[in-house]
Design a protein around this motif. Structure first.
Motif, PDB file in Angstrom:
ATOM      1  N   GLU A 141       2.345  -2.588   9.154  1.00 51.29           N
ATOM      2  CA  GLU A 141       3.432  -3.296   8.747  1.00 51.29           C
ATOM      3  C   GLU A 141       3.588  -4.563   9.708  1.00 51.29           C
ATOM      4  O   GLU A 141       4.008  -5.598   9.419  1.00 51.29           O
ATOM      5  CB  GLU A 141       4.783  -2.462   8.574  1.00 51.29           C
ATOM      6  CG  GLU A 141       4.629  -1.688   7.361  1.00 51.29           C
ATOM      7  CD  GLU A 141       6.300  -0.945   7.057  1.00 51.29           C
ATOM      8  OE1 GLU A 141       6.674  -0.653   8.061  1.00 51.29           O
ATOM      9  OE2 GLU A 141       6.348  -0.656   5.844  1.00 51.29           O
ATOM     10  N   ALA A 142       3.139  -4.066  10.946  1.00 54.07           N
ATOM     11  CA  ALA A 142       3.299  -4.843  12.134  1.00 54.07           C
ATOM     12  C   ALA A 142       2.292  -6.244  11.762  1.00 54.07           C
ATOM     13  O   ALA A 142       2.542  -7.190  12.070  1.00 54.07           O
ATOM     14  CB  ALA A 142       3.011  -4.430  13.408  1.00 54.07           C
ATOM     15  N   ALA A 143       1.278  -5.917  11.068  1.00 55.12           N
ATOM     16  CA  ALA A 143       0.028  -6.884  10.718  1.00 55.12           C
ATOM     17  C   ALA A 143       0.624  -7.335   9.314  1.00 55.12           C
ATOM     18  O   ALA A 143      -0.335  -8.064   8.714  1.00 55.12           O
ATOM     19  CB  ALA A 143      -0.965  -6.255  10.626  1.00 55.12           C
ATOM     20  N   ALA A 151       5.786   4.024  -5.573  1.00 52.07           N
ATOM     21  CA  ALA A 151       6.337   4.904  -4.663  1.00 52.07           C
ATOM     22  C   ALA A 151       7.177   5.932  -5.358  1.00 52.07           C
ATOM     23  O   ALA A 151       7.314   6.995  -5.004  1.00 52.07           O
ATOM     24  CB  ALA A 151       6.871   4.376  -3.469  1.00 52.07           C
ATOM     25  N   GLU A 152       8.240   5.435  -5.992  1.00 52.46           N
ATOM     26  CA  GLU A 152       9.229   6.322  -6.713  1.00 52.46           C
ATOM     27  C   GLU A 152       8.539   7.412  -7.550  1.00 52.46           C
ATOM     28  O   GLU A 152       8.801   8.434  -7.323  1.00 52.46           O
ATOM     29  CB  GLU A 152      10.202   5.292  -7.411  1.00 52.46           C
ATOM     30  CG  GLU A 152      11.530   5.909  -8.061  1.00 52.46           C
ATOM     31  CD  GLU A 152      11.302   6.690  -9.383  1.00 52.46           C
ATOM     32  OE1 GLU A 152      12.030   7.834  -9.448  1.00 52.46           O
ATOM     33  OE2 GLU A 152      10.485   6.346 -10.006  1.00 52.46           O
ATOM     34  N   VAL A 154       4.068  -1.132   3.520  1.00 58.52           N
ATOM     35  CA  VAL A 154       3.926   0.364   3.213  1.00 58.52           C
ATOM     36  C   VAL A 154       4.766   1.231   2.858  1.00 58.52           C
ATOM     37  O   VAL A 154       6.139   1.043   3.368  1.00 58.52           O
ATOM     38  CB  VAL A 154       2.790   0.787   4.620  1.00 58.52           C
ATOM     39  CG1 VAL A 154       2.562   2.357   4.201  1.00 58.52           C
ATOM     40  CG2 VAL A 154       1.847  -0.130   4.997  1.00 58.52           C
ATOM     41  N   GLU A 155       4.546   1.899   1.793  1.00 56.33           N
ATOM     42  CA  GLU A 155       5.467   2.877   1.413  1.00 56.33           C
ATOM     43  C   GLU A 155       4.433   4.341   1.476  1.00 56.33           C
ATOM     44  O   GLU A 155       3.522   4.368   1.533  1.00 56.33           O
ATOM     45  CB  GLU A 155       5.880   2.940  -0.118  1.00 56.33           C
ATOM     46  CG  GLU A 155       6.748   1.923  -0.146  1.00 56.33           C
ATOM     47  CD  GLU A 155       8.529   2.132   0.065  1.00 56.33           C
ATOM     48  OE1 GLU A 155       8.510   3.280   0.333  1.00 56.33           O
ATOM     49  OE2 GLU A 155       9.070   1.108   0.201  1.00 56.33           O
ATOM     50  N   VAL A 215       0.864  -1.181  -0.053  1.00 57.37           N
ATOM     51  CA  VAL A 215      -0.121   0.045  -0.062  1.00 57.37           C
ATOM     52  C   VAL A 215       0.927   1.323   0.006  1.00 57.37           C
ATOM     53  O   VAL A 215       2.003   1.406   0.539  1.00 57.37           O
ATOM     54  CB  VAL A 215      -1.057  -0.172   1.190  1.00 57.37           C
ATOM     55  CG1 VAL A 215      -1.458   1.193   1.454  1.00 57.37           C
ATOM     56  CG2 VAL A 215      -1.953  -1.330   1.273  1.00 57.37           C
ATOM     57  N   LEU A 216       0.451   2.270  -0.792  1.00 56.68           N
ATOM     58  CA  LEU A 216       0.988   3.284  -0.968  1.00 56.68           C
ATOM     59  C   LEU A 216       0.312   4.649  -0.038  1.00 56.68           C
ATOM     60  O   LEU A 216      -0.956   4.872  -0.458  1.00 56.68           O
ATOM     61  CB  LEU A 216       1.315   4.074  -2.163  1.00 56.68           C
ATOM     62  CG  LEU A 216       1.976   5.390  -2.207  1.00 56.68           C
ATOM     63  CD1 LEU A 216       3.380   5.533  -1.808  1.00 56.68           C
ATOM     64  CD2 LEU A 216       1.887   6.106  -3.856  1.00 56.68           C
ATOM     65  N   HIS A 217       0.682   5.091   1.020  1.00 56.18           N
ATOM     66  CA  HIS A 217       0.064   6.155   1.571  1.00 56.18           C
ATOM     67  C   HIS A 217       0.358   7.518   0.869  1.00 56.18           C
ATOM     68  O   HIS A 217       1.787   7.909   1.033  1.00 56.18           O
ATOM     69  CB  HIS A 217       0.706   6.108   3.263  1.00 56.18           C
ATOM     70  CG  HIS A 217      -0.053   5.039   3.933  1.00 56.18           C
ATOM     71  ND1 HIS A 217       0.407   4.942   5.181  1.00 56.18           N
ATOM     72  CD2 HIS A 217      -0.945   4.180   3.499  1.00 56.18           C
ATOM     73  CE1 HIS A 217      -0.455   3.986   6.043  1.00 56.18           C
ATOM     74  NE2 HIS A 217      -1.164   3.483   4.702  1.00 56.18           N
TER      75      HIS A 217
END
Lengths: 331, 331
Positions: A121-123, A174-175, A127-128, A99-101
C-alpha cells in the motif's frame, strides 16, 4: 527418509524448477519464489495472491492460472513466506485494480501477509485480505491463534478467482471471499505423520494402531489420538464436528475431500462412500464435490473433509472455467 | 496397515460406492463392477473399454467420460477383471459401431479380455483390441509374457478416445491406438512397497536405504535393487533406459510423470526438474507433459516416467476436450 530429493535443503528451489519447465503458462520467479501467470494481469482485473509454507501442493502454486490465483508466494516447507516474497508477488500481478490476499490462519502467515500489505500500500497498491480459519478441530494450535486455515482456502481461491475474472472490483471480490471463507468448515485425520525433508524424520510419532483426529496440515496435534478405526467410524469423526459446528442445517454445499499426500485415491473414494450418507443424513445437500489431493501435508497418510455452505452465486462461480495445474474445467 | 478401509475384502465394492455417489455423470454397475458413462453411447460412436486390477486409480475408472473411455471393468485389487465383467462392460456401451478393448499386458488381463471379446463377438458386437506393453524395465515379469503395460495406457485411452469422439470408425480408432501404444516407453522406480489391503502387509520388503529400479505397478521386481539415490541419479535411471530403448532420436513427445500413490506432488515436480534436462539432452522434444498421480500402485512411494513419441495427429487429439474425473480440459 525415502523421498525424491537431492539436498533436503533445496527441495523448494528444485521443485520450483520442475514447475517452471512443466508449465510454460506460469512464470516462476526463482529468486522470490513466486509463481504467477505468465501473462500480465489484464488491465482492470483484481489480482488474487495467496501463499504459505510449501508441502501442501497443489496448494497454492497449482492454483495459479485463469479463473483462480494470479500469484502464489511459496515459503520453505511448512514455513511462512517472508513479507518480501508476498510483496514481490503482489507487485508482480497488480494491474492497478488492487490485490486480494488470501491467507491461511497461521500466525506467521498472517503477520507476514499484513506486513506485505502495508508495504504494498505504501508503494501504491490497494490490498484487501481474507484470512481463512475453517478447521473445526481445535480453537488454538501450535502455530495459530484461533482456528487453523485449511481446505476452505481452495474454495475461496476458486470462487473469488472466478469473480475477479468477470471484472468485479476489489471490494466485491474481497466481500465474496470473506463470505465463502466464513461458510467453510474442515476436519482432518492423520493415519501417519509426514516427514519434512530438512528434518529427515517423522514430525510426530504415531503408533501403528493409532490415528490423530483433527490433525493440522503440518502435523499439529488435533482433538484426540485414538485407536485406528474403520473408514465408517472415521467418516463419522470427520462429519460430526463439522455438522455440529455449523449448528443450523447446512443445505446446499460444496464438498472437498482431500488426501493428505500419502493416501491413494481408492481409499479416498472408499472414505467418501462413508461420508456421503452421513452428510445427507445431517442435511448437507452436496451440490459439488472434489475428491483427490488438493491440500496436502507432504507424504502424510490421511484425509481432510471440507464443507462450504454455498449459495447460487457461489455455485455459479465454482462452475466457471478454471485453467490451473491443480484444478481445471470449462476451458 | 494404516488405511481408510472397513473390511479389507470389501475395498473395491466400497470404493465403487464412493465413485457412484461422487460422480452422477458415471453409472456404476455394482454387480459387474463396471464404471461407464451415464449417457448411452451416441449412435455410431465407437466405444472404448478398458479395465484391469484395481489399485491403480485414477486408471481406469477415473478416465471414463467424454473424450476418453466409455467403460472400465474393475477387477479386485491387483486382480484381472473376469471375462464376464469385461463382457458386461462391452455390451453396456456398444452402440453398434463396435468396441475397442484397451488392455495392459498382464497374462490374466490379456486372456480375460480375449475371452470377453470372443463372447461379445458371438453376441454380435464387433471388437478390436490393443495390448499396451510399454514398460522397458524387464522383458518378462511375474505376471507377464513380454513387457508389462503401464503409463502409455493413459495416453492411448486419451488419444483413441478423442478420435472415437470425432466419429472415426472402429478400424481407424484401433489403428491409432496401436500406433500410440507402439510409440510409448515407460520406466518406474519404487522407494517403498505398497500394501494390498487384503494381504495387510507390504507386498515386498525394501530396506530403508534401498530402492527398486524398474518396479512393476503391482510391486513386481524390476531391473535391480540399488542403494537409495538422489533425485538427480534416479532421473537418469528412468530416462536412460527409455531413450536407449527408442534407439533413434525421439523428437516431439507426450510425457507423463506419474506418482505411484504415496509420493506427494512436490517430490514429483522436483523429480521432473531433473528429468526434463535429461530428456532435452537426449533429443526428446517435450510437447505436452502431465505430472501427478495417473497410474498408481496403491500407496507405493515412487514414480513412473512415460514417453510417447507423438505426431501432429496425436498432439491434436491429446488436446481435444476431455471430461473425466482424472483428466479434464477443454470443456
Amino acid at each position: 527418509m525415502k523421498k525424491f530429493v537431492n539436498d533436503p535443503d533445496d527441495v523448494l528451489a528444485e521443485a520450483l524448477r520442475g514447475i517452471a519447465v512443466a508449465h510454460p503458462d506460469l512464470r516462476v520467479d526463482a529468486e522470490n519464489r513466486v509463481i504467477s501467470r505468465a501473462e500480465p494481469t489484464r488491465a482492470g482485473k483484481v489480482a488474487l495472491v495467496s501463499g504459505g509454507g510449501s508441502g501442501h501442493e497443489p496448494l497454492h502454486g497449482g492454483f495459479v492460472g485463469r479463473g483462480m490465483l494470479d500469484a502464489a508466494a511459496a515459503g520453505e516447507v511448512f514455513t511462512s513466506p517472508t513479507p518480501d516474497q508476498v510483496l514481490a508477488a503482489t507487485q508482480a500481478v497488480d494491474s492497478g485494480a488492487g490485490v486480494l490476499h488470501i491467507v491461511k490462519n497461521y500466525t506467521g502467515d498472517v503477520l507476514n501477509f499484513e506486513m506485505a500489505a502495508e508495504l504494498a500500500e505504501a508503494a501504491g497498491v490497494r490490498v484487501e485480505s481474507v484470512v481463512v480459519a475453517d478447521d473445526v478441530a481445535v480453537q488454538d494450535s501450535t502455530w495459530t491463534a484461533g482456528r487453523r486455515g485449511t481446505g476452505t482456502t481452495v474454495v475461496v481461491e476458486k470462487i473469488a478467482g472466478a469473480l475477479a475474472e468477470e471484472g468485479a472490483d476489489l471490494a466485491a471480490v474481497a466481500e465474496l471471499a470473506r463470505r465463502v471463507s466464513g461458510a467453510g468448515r474442515s476436519m482432518g485425520v492423520a493415519l501417519t505423520s509426514c516427514t519434512v525433508p530438512a528434518a529427515g524424520r517423522p514430525t510426530f510419532e504415531l503408533p501403528d494402531d493409532e490415528m490423530e483426529v483433527g490433525v493440522g496440515i503440518h502435523g499439529e496435534p488435533g482433538r484426540s489420538r485414538v485407536k485406528l478405526a474403520s473408514a465408517r467410524e472415521i467418516a463419522k469423526l470427520m462429519v460430526d464436528p463439522i455438522v455440529h459446528d455449523f449448528g443450523d442445517p447446512v443445505g446446499p454445499a460444496i464438498v472437498l475431500l482431500s488426501g493428505l499426500g500419502g493416501t491413494p485415491l481408492i481409499e479416498q473414494y472408499l472414505l467418501y462412500g462413508e461420508i456421503a450418507p452421513l452428510l445427507a443424513d445431517a442435511g448437507v445437500d452436496v451440490q459439488r464435490v472434489l475428491i483427490g489431493d488438493y491440500i496436502t501435508s507432504l507424504d502424510m497418510a490421511g484425509a481432510s473433509l471440507t464443507v462450504v455452505k454455498a449459495d447460487d452465486e457461489m455455485l455459479r462461480l465454482w462452475d466457471a472455467p478454471v485453467v490451473t495445474a491443480g484444478l481445471r474445467w470449462g476451458a
